[in-house]
Design an enzyme around this catalytic site. Structure first.
Site, PDB file in Angstrom:
ATOM      1  N   GLU B  60       0.799  -1.226   0.000  1.00  0.00           N
ATOM      2  CA  GLU B  60       0.000   0.000   0.000  1.00  0.00           C
ATOM      3  C   GLU B  60       0.834   1.279   0.000  1.00  0.00           C
ATOM      4  O   GLU B  60       0.430   2.283  -0.579  1.00  0.00           O
ATOM      5  CB  GLU B  60      -0.973   0.003   1.185  1.00  0.00           C
ATOM      6  CG  GLU B  60      -2.207  -0.865   0.971  1.00  0.00           C
ATOM      7  CD  GLU B  60      -1.958  -2.348   1.191  1.00  0.00           C
ATOM      8  OE1 GLU B  60      -0.860  -2.693   1.680  1.00  0.00           O
ATOM      9  OE2 GLU B  60      -2.839  -3.164   0.870  1.00  0.00           O
ATOM     10  N   HIS B 129     -10.999  -6.010   9.224  1.00  0.00           N
ATOM     11  CA  HIS B 129     -11.438  -5.678   7.869  1.00  0.00           C
ATOM     12  C   HIS B 129     -12.794  -4.988   7.843  1.00  0.00           C
ATOM     13  O   HIS B 129     -13.404  -4.880   6.790  1.00  0.00           O
ATOM     14  CB  HIS B 129     -11.521  -6.951   7.009  1.00  0.00           C
ATOM     15  CG  HIS B 129     -10.204  -7.427   6.506  1.00  0.00           C
ATOM     16  ND1 HIS B 129      -9.161  -7.709   7.342  1.00  0.00           N
ATOM     17  CD2 HIS B 129      -9.748  -7.667   5.253  1.00  0.00           C
ATOM     18  CE1 HIS B 129      -8.126  -8.113   6.627  1.00  0.00           C
ATOM     19  NE2 HIS B 129      -8.439  -8.098   5.366  1.00  0.00           N
TER      20      HIS B 129
END
Lengths: 337, 326
Positions: B60, B129
Site C-alpha cells: 500500500e 477488515h
C-alpha cells in the site's frame, strides 16, 4: 570539461560547505529553528551527480537536502532564506531545512520522513514513462538508515516490477543517526539489498567528485539506454567538527595532508592543482568567491521579511476551498498558484 | 436519468473520466486482470490496457506513494485501496505526504489524485477488515474526504474528485454497492466537493448522516412520518471540508438533531458536527443533540453480534423520537 567548469564545481562545493557552516552558527544563535541536518563531508556526491544530470532528470532526496538544493540550481540566497523561514525561501518559509524544493529546477524536495519519498520517486518515474519522457531519469537519494524501512523495499520492488528509470542513490555515510550500519542492517553492503530485487547495483567511493561524476555519467547513460532501475551505493562521510573547508585555516603540514586525502574539497583542491588545471592562487580566489556568495546569502536571508500572517492559509489546497480559523469559517479561501 | 446501482454509478464515473482524459489511470491491487475485488473496474483492463489499469503488488505504501509521484508529474492517478483498513499501511503517504506536500512547498507541488477505499462493516470480515475510520482521515487539513450515500452522488462526486487538483480520499461503503437510484447520464454531471445536501425535507427534526447512514436515515424518516414527525435529512457527503450550512439552516427550524455515522462515536463525525451545532446555533437548541454510532468494540465475526454493534435504522428512529420528546 572546461577549466571554468572545474572551477564552478569547486566553487559550488565550497559554497555548500560554507553555507552549512554558517547555518550551524545561525542555528546556535537561534536564527534557524527546528532540525538542521548538515551535508558537510558529502559534497562530492551532490556536486558530482548534480553536475552530470540532465535538465529532464528529476532530483528527489531526504531531509539532508541543502547540498542537493544548491547542486540542483537553487540560489544559495533562496536556500538560506528558507533556513531562516523567510518569505524569499524556496518554500516561502513554510518548509524549512528539511523541505526545500524548486519544481522549475526539477528538484522535488526535501522529504523528512525516512524513506517515504522512495515510493514517490518510483511514481515520478512512472509519470515520465507514462507520458513518453523517454530520456528522463528520476534520481532518488536516501541514507543508509532508510534502507531498513519498508518504504525502501516497496519502492525498489515496484521500480523493478514496472521497469522504471530510477537511479537509486544510497548516500552511505555509515550512520543512521547514531546507529552504525552494522548494528542496523542485516547486510553490511547496502548494494546487496538490490540483489533481492534482481536490480543491477554497485558500490562506489563518494569522496572524489571527479570519480562520482564519471560513475554517475556511466550509470545514467546505462539507464537511459537500457531502462529500468539501478542502485548506486555511494560511500561517504558526514562530519561536523572536522568541518573547515578553508585550506588557510590549516597551519600544520600534516593537517593539510589529511585534508587533501580525506576531505572531498581537499581532494578536489589537490586534484585541480596537481593536474595543472588551476593554480593555488586561482583556487584561493574561487574559494573567496564562494565565501562571498555565502555571506551575501546570509545578508539576503536576514533582510528578507517573514511571511505575512495571511500566508498561514495559502496553499492548503490547490483549488479554492473554504478555510477555517480556530473553528470558524473565514471569508477567504485557500488557493494555490 | 438511468436507474443503476452504486457500483455501476462508480464504475460509470471512472469509465467516463478515463475516456475523457488520457492522464487518468487506475492503480491498485487486482484492479486489472481480476476486474477489481468488488468488480468496480470489470472490463477496464480490456478497454484501457495495462498502461492505464495497473495491477500493483500488495504494497500500500507503494500504491499511494507511487500515485503521489505520478500526480506530481501531472497525471491524474486513481489509487485503489482494497479496503480502507489497509490505508493504515499507507498512513504516512496519505497524511504526511498527500495532505501536506502542496502546503509545505508553498504551492509548488500539485496532487491531482484520488484514493478510492472501501469502508464499513456488516460483512462478517472480523475486526481488522470491518472498520469505518473515515473520521480519522478527515482530521487532516490538506486532504479532501468524500463519501457518497446515493448512486447519483457517487457518480457526480467521484467525477469531481478525479477532476480536482487536490488529493481526495473517496470512501465507498461496501454494503451500499447494491443500493439503487436514479443517476444522471450526462458525462459532465458533477457534484461539488465540500457541499452538504438535503436529501429529504422536514420541519420537526434534523437527521445528519453520510454514506451508509443516508439510506438508513431516510428509512428512519419514513418511520417517523408514520408517527407524524417530519425529519429533514442532511447528507454531509464531504467530511473535509465540512459544510455546516444546510445543517445549521435546518437546525434553526427544527431545533433538534440526530447525527448518524457508522464509525465509532468517540472523536467521530457526530462529535464534530454536534460541537459545531452548539457553537453556531446554541440559541436554537431545544434538546440535547443525539449521536447514533457504532458500539465501541472491535467488530466481532459472529453475524448477530456484529449487527448488535452496528448502528441500525431503528437506532436513528429512536434517537429522533427522544429529541422530539415523542
Amino acid at each position: 570539461m572546461e577549466k571554468s567548469d572545474y572551477l564552478d564545481l569547486y566553487r559550488e562545493m565550497v559554497v555548500i560547505r560554507r553555507l552549512e557552516e554558517r547555518a550551524a552558527e545561525l542555528y546556535q544563535k537561534g536564527k534557524i529553528g527546528g532540525f538542521l541536518h548538515l551535508y558537510i563531508g558529502q559534497e562530492a556526491v551532490c556536486a558530482g551527480i548534480g553536475s552530470v544530470r540532465q535538465p529532464q532528470d528529476r532530483i528527489i532526496t531526504a531531509y539532508r537536502d541543502h547540498g542537493w538544493a544548491i547542486s540542483s540550481g537553487i540560489d544559495p540566497k533562496v536556500v538560506m532564506a528558507e533556513l531562516l523561514g523567510k518569505v524569499d525561501g524556496c518554500s516561502k518559509g513554510k518548509g524549512g531545512s528539511m523541505h526545500m524544493a524548486d519544481v522549475d529546477k526539477n528538484f522535488w524536495g526535501g522529504h523528512a520522513i525516512v524513506g517515504a519519498h522512495i515510493p514517490i520517486a518510483a511514481g515520478m518515474a512512472l509519470g515520465d514513462v507514462y507520458q513518453g519522457n523517454d530520456d528522463a531519469v528520476t534520481i532518488c537519494m536516501f541514507g543508509d538508515g532508510a534502507t531498513n524501512i519498508g518504504f525502501f523495499h516497496e519502492g525498489l520492488n515496484l521500480s523493478k516490477v514496472w521497469d522504471l528509470p530510477v537511479l537509486w542513490v544510497c548516500e552511505n555515510n555509515q550512520y543512521g543517526m547514531g546507529t552504525s550500519v552494522d548494528r542496523a542492517s542485516a547486510v553490511s553492503e547496502i548494494r546487496q539489498k538490490a540483489e533481492g530485487y534482481g536490480m543491477p547495483n554497485e558500490r562506489i567511493e563518494g569522496m572524489n567528485v571527479i570519480q562520482v561524476r564519471e560513475d554517475a555519467t556511466r550509470v545514467l547513460d546505462r539507464i537511459r539506454k537500457e531502462g529500468g532501475p539501478y542502485l548506486l551505493e555511494v560511500l561517504t562521510y558526514r562530519y561536523r567538527g572536522h568541518s573547515m573547508g578553508d585550506p588557510e585555516r590549516y597551519r600544520e603540514k600534516e593537517e593539510v595532508k589529511h585534508w587533501e586525502e580525506s576531505d572531498p574539497i581537499g581532494i578536489f583542491h589537490k586534484y585541480l592543482r596537481d593536474e595543472g588545471i588551476a593554480t593555488e592562487a586561482e583556487l584561493e580566489a574561487t574559494f573567496k568567491e564562494a565565501e562571498k556568495i555565502v555571506e551575501d546569502a546570509v545578508d539576503f536571508a536576514e533582510n528578507s521579511p517573514d511571511p505575512e500572517d495571511e500566508a498561514l492559509f495559502d496553499h492548503i489546497y490547490a483549488e479554492p476551498t473554504p478555510v477555517e480559523y480556530k473553528g470558524y469559517r473565514l471569508e477567504r479561501e485557500s488557493e494555490g498558484r | 436519468m438511468a436507474r443503476m446501482t452504486m457500483r455501476e454509478a462508480i464504475s460509470k464515473a471512472l469509465w467516463e473520466e478515463m475516456e475523457r482524459d488520457e492522464n487518468v489511470f487506475i492503480m491498485g491491487e487486482e484492479v486489472g486482470v481480476w476486474g477489481g475485488t468488488y468488480a468496480v473496474t470489470k472490463g477496464f483492463y480490456d478497454r484501457f490496457g495495462e498502461k492505464r489499469v495497473r495491477d500493483t503488488p500488495i504494497a500500500e505504501a507503494a500504491i499511494i506513494g507511487g500515485a503521489i509521484g505520478a500526480a506530481l508529474t501531472g497525471l491524474r492517478p486513481i489509487a485503489e485501496l482494497m479496503t480502507i483498513n489497509f490505508a493504515f499501511v499507507a498512513m504516512d503517504h496519505i497524511v504526511n505526504e498527500a495532505a501536506k506536500l502542496h502546503y509545505m512547498f508553498a504551492g509548488q507541488f500539485k496532487l491531482p489524485m484520488v484514493i478510492r477505499a472501501v469502508s464499513g462493516g456488516g460483512r462478517q470480515l472480523g475486526a481488522t477488515h470491518s472498520q469505518t475510520p473515515d473520521a480519522v482521515f478527515a482530521h487532516f487539513p490538506g486532504l479532501k474526504v468524500v463519501s457518497p450515500g446515493t448512486p447519483e452522488d457517487a457518480k457526480g462526486l467521484l467525477k469531481s474528485a478525479i477532476r480536482s487538483d487536490d488529493p481526495v480520499l473517496f470512501i465507498e461503503n461496501a454494503t451500499l454497492y447494491q443500493a439503487k437510484g436514479e443517476v444522471p447520464e450526462d458525462e459532465d454531471y458533477l457534484e461539488p466537493l465540500g457541499k452538504s445536501k438535503v436529501q429529504r425535507e422536514g420541519d420537526d427534526v434534523t437527521i445528519v448522516a453520510y454514506s451508509k447512514m443516508v439510506p438508513s436515515a431516510l428509512e428512519a424518516a419514513d418511520m417517523l412520518a408514520e408517527d407524524g414527525i417530519e425529519a429533514q435529512v442532511v447528507d454531509l457527503r464531504s467530511l473535509r471540508p465540512l459544510d455546516m450550512g444546510p445543517v445549521i439552516d435546518s437546525f434553526k427550524r427544527t431545533n433538534r438533531a440526530v447525527i448518524a455515522e457508522e464509525g465509532w462515536r468517540s472523536y467521530g463525525v457526530g462529535s464534530e458536527v454536534s460541537a459545531r451545532i452548539y457553537e453556531l446555533a446554541f440559541d436554537y437548541v431545544d434538546a440535547p443533540v443525539k449521536r447514533v454510532a457504532q458500539a465501541e468494540v472491535p467488530l466481532p465475526y459472529n453475524a448477530h453480534l456484529e449487527q448488535l454493534a452496528l448502528p441500525q435504522t431503528e437506532d436513528i428512529y429512536h434517537a429522533a423520537k427522544e429529541v422530539v420528546y415523542g
